[in-house]
Design a protein around this motif. Structure first.
Motif, PDB file in Angstrom:
ATOM      1  N   ALA A 163     -47.745  35.970  30.414  1.00 17.77           N
ATOM      2  CA  ALA A 163     -48.857  36.812  29.977  1.00 17.77           C
ATOM      3  C   ALA A 163     -49.774  37.138  31.150  1.00 17.77           C
ATOM      4  O   ALA A 163     -49.763  36.458  32.187  1.00 17.77           O
ATOM      5  N   ALA A 164     -50.593  38.165  30.975  1.00 19.59           N
ATOM      6  CA  ALA A 164     -51.586  38.492  31.998  1.00 19.59           C
ATOM      7  C   ALA A 164     -52.568  37.343  32.154  1.00 19.59           C
ATOM      8  O   ALA A 164     -52.903  36.931  33.263  1.00 19.59           O
ATOM      9  N   THR A 290     -51.384  28.093  24.365  1.00 17.55           N
ATOM     10  CA  THR A 290     -52.729  28.630  24.265  1.00 17.55           C
ATOM     11  C   THR A 290     -52.644  30.110  23.912  1.00 17.55           C
ATOM     12  O   THR A 290     -51.617  30.764  24.144  1.00 17.55           O
ATOM     13  N   GLY A 291     -53.725  30.647  23.341  1.00 15.42           N
ATOM     14  CA  GLY A 291     -53.765  32.082  23.079  1.00 15.42           C
ATOM     15  C   GLY A 291     -53.655  32.858  24.378  1.00 15.42           C
ATOM     16  O   GLY A 291     -53.914  32.333  25.463  1.00 15.42           O
ATOM     17  N   TYR A 292     -53.259  34.123  24.286  1.00 16.21           N
ATOM     18  CA  TYR A 292     -53.066  34.885  25.521  1.00 16.21           C
ATOM     19  C   TYR A 292     -53.428  36.352  25.325  1.00 16.21           C
ATOM     20  O   TYR A 292     -53.555  36.842  24.194  1.00 16.21           O
ATOM     21  N   GLU A 293     -53.606  37.032  26.444  1.00 21.38           N
ATOM     22  CA  GLU A 293     -53.839  38.473  26.479  1.00 21.38           C
ATOM     23  C   GLU A 293     -52.734  39.111  27.300  1.00 21.38           C
ATOM     24  O   GLU A 293     -52.327  38.588  28.341  1.00 21.38           O
ATOM     25  N   ASP A 294     -52.243  40.244  26.830  1.00 18.57           N
ATOM     26  CA  ASP A 294     -51.131  40.923  27.490  1.00 18.57           C
ATOM     27  C   ASP A 294     -51.589  41.991  28.461  1.00 18.57           C
ATOM     28  O   ASP A 294     -52.659  42.594  28.305  1.00 18.57           O
ATOM     29  N   ASP A 295     -50.760  42.241  29.450  1.00 21.12           N
ATOM     30  CA  ASP A 295     -50.831  43.453  30.258  1.00 21.12           C
ATOM     31  C   ASP A 295     -50.017  44.502  29.504  1.00 21.12           C
ATOM     32  O   ASP A 295     -48.815  44.298  29.275  1.00 21.12           O
ATOM     33  N   PRO A 296     -50.620  45.607  29.067  1.00 19.72           N
ATOM     34  CA  PRO A 296     -49.867  46.605  28.281  1.00 19.72           C
ATOM     35  C   PRO A 296     -48.619  47.123  28.983  1.00 19.72           C
ATOM     36  O   PRO A 296     -47.667  47.555  28.324  1.00 19.72           O
ATOM     37  N   GLU A 297     -48.616  47.067  30.308  1.00 12.31           N
ATOM     38  CA  GLU A 297     -47.470  47.572  31.072  1.00 12.31           C
ATOM     39  C   GLU A 297     -46.375  46.525  31.250  1.00 12.31           C
ATOM     40  O   GLU A 297     -45.252  46.857  31.637  1.00 12.31           O
ATOM     41  N   ALA A 298     -46.701  45.260  30.994  1.00 12.23           N
ATOM     42  CA  ALA A 298     -45.714  44.175  31.173  1.00 12.23           C
ATOM     43  C   ALA A 298     -46.081  43.044  30.218  1.00 12.23           C
ATOM     44  O   ALA A 298     -46.674  42.038  30.608  1.00 12.23           O
ATOM     45  N   ARG A 300     -46.063  39.880  27.630  1.00 11.62           N
ATOM     46  CA  ARG A 300     -45.469  38.542  27.700  1.00 11.62           C
ATOM     47  C   ARG A 300     -44.172  38.504  26.893  1.00 11.62           C
ATOM     48  O   ARG A 300     -44.112  38.984  25.758  1.00 11.62           O
ATOM     49  N   LEU A 301     -43.128  37.913  27.474  1.00 13.81           N
ATOM     50  CA  LEU A 301     -41.855  37.765  26.779  1.00 13.81           C
ATOM     51  C   LEU A 301     -41.202  36.451  27.160  1.00 13.81           C
ATOM     52  O   LEU A 301     -40.936  36.196  28.335  1.00 13.81           O
ATOM     53  N   LEU A 302     -40.980  35.624  26.161  1.00 17.98           N
ATOM     54  CA  LEU A 302     -40.164  34.422  26.295  1.00 17.98           C
ATOM     55  C   LEU A 302     -38.994  34.559  25.340  1.00 17.98           C
ATOM     56  O   LEU A 302     -39.085  35.268  24.329  1.00 17.98           O
ATOM     57  N   LEU A 303     -37.895  33.928  25.657  1.00 10.87           N
ATOM     58  CA  LEU A 303     -36.754  33.867  24.746  1.00 10.87           C
ATOM     59  C   LEU A 303     -36.634  32.448  24.231  1.00 10.87           C
ATOM     60  O   LEU A 303     -36.815  31.489  24.984  1.00 10.87           O
ATOM     61  N   ARG A 304     -36.331  32.311  22.941  1.00  7.92           N
ATOM     62  CA  ARG A 304     -36.217  30.987  22.342  1.00  7.92           C
ATOM     63  C   ARG A 304     -34.822  30.780  21.774  1.00  7.92           C
ATOM     64  O   ARG A 304     -34.200  31.713  21.272  1.00  7.92           O
TER      65      ARG A 304
END
Length: 313
Positions: A163-164, A290-298, A300-304
């Motif tokens: 995440a950003a 923890t909570g997070y804020e995204d960069d609209p251009e990139a 956050r991505l995790l794979l589970r």
């Protein structure tokens, strides 16, 4: 009278003990990544759900890394962090590397698909029965799956894009919390060893069987393995949606468990870097972010992956 401790091969840990345990940090050799690159060059595209153990069994370096992680999850801390394989790995290589890891580790479960995108979909789990993984909210320490008959033994994450800001991983030892309650309040601990309702959000589970969806927070399974299954919100929602009042003192027991889990120094907190994997024993290790804020251009991505232990794996 002292409460009977569960039989388990592992020791309890806190953040400092885990930090000092070098065996939970594993670095894959270059040969392991070369084996994945060779697989991609030979088979450029695969269907994740159709990849079998036989297709990756010959990757000896990969198997060696997996065996280290398996040993740490089965007999060690219950936690394995696999360092990133390199800066030049593209998304396809990371996905294939992670997929092979899960297949070698056991039987990947398909409730969410083998490689499930953990990303913000704009939902609110407090207002709709959706997995917290589809939001960017902080959650609270928990184990995965709210369904009685779906119990992943191992849960894995790989970071494709952090995440950003925010989105740190948090993990805690269930055995440590159990032992703390055994020392301080056996009456409340006994309540957590009784079956309790859970709301059902796990795909593939029959939501019409809500009243059947009851199981303890702490238990020994038929193979006598210590097992913790916990997310407070789904317990509270389970009783609410069934129209049943929570048992007397159960809220006190949940408060006591949360306090034990969140004691100073109990939780290990860290950021997963791109390409880094985290694998945990879902029966003995709780996780959170923890909570997070995204960069609209990139974003956050995790794979589970959810993986079941299988004979010979």
């Amino acid at each position: 009278m002292r409460y009977k401790m569960p039989v388990t091969a592992r020791n309890a840990w806190d953040s400092q003990i885990l930090k000092g345990r070098s065996s939970h940090r594993i670095t894959p050799p270059r040969e392991a990544i070369a084996q994945i690159e060779e697989w991609i060059s030979r088979v450029p595209e695969v269907v994740d759900e159709e990849v079998t153990r036989e297709e990756v069994q010959s990757m000896e370096s990969m198997r060696s890394v997996v065996e280290q992680a398996r040993a740490e999850m089965d007999l060690g801390s219950g936690v394995a962090r696999i360092t990133p394989p390199g800066e030049d790995c593209d998304d396809r290589l990371l996905r294939r590397y992670y997929l092979a890891f899960g297949v070698l580790l056991g039987e990947p479960l398909g409730n969410y698909g083998r490689l499930y995108d953990v990303k913000d979909r704009g939902g609110d789990y407090t207002k709709k029965a959706i997995p917290v993984s589809q939001t960017r909210a902080a959650t609270g320490l928990h184990t995965d799956s709210s369904a009685l008959d779906v119990v992943p033994d191992r849960v894995g994450l790989i970071c494709i894009r952090p995440a950003a800001t925010g989105g740190a991983s948090r993990i805690a030892c269930a055995l440590r919390a159990f032992r703390r309650l055994a020392e301080t309040d056996t009456e409340l601990l006994s309540l957590l060893e009784e079956p309790h309702l859970r709301d059902i959000v796990t795909p593939g589970a029959d939501r019409n069987q809500r009243m059947r969806n009851q199981f303890p927070v702490f238990a020994d399974d038929p193979e006598h393995r210590f097992t913790c299954r916990y997310m407070r919100f789904w317990i509270e929602k389970g009783y609410e949606r069934a129209g049943i009042e929570m048992p007397q003192r159960l809220p006190d027991a949940l408060d006591a468990l949360d306090a034990a889990l969140e004691e100073k120094g109990a939780v290990a907190t860290f950021m997963l870097m791109r390409g880094e994997m985290l694998w945990v024993d879902n029966r003995t290790t709780l996780h959170d972010r923890t909570g997070y804020e995204d960069d609209p251009e990139a974003t956050r991505l995790l794979l589970r992956q959810w993986v079941k232990v299988t004979a010979g794996a």
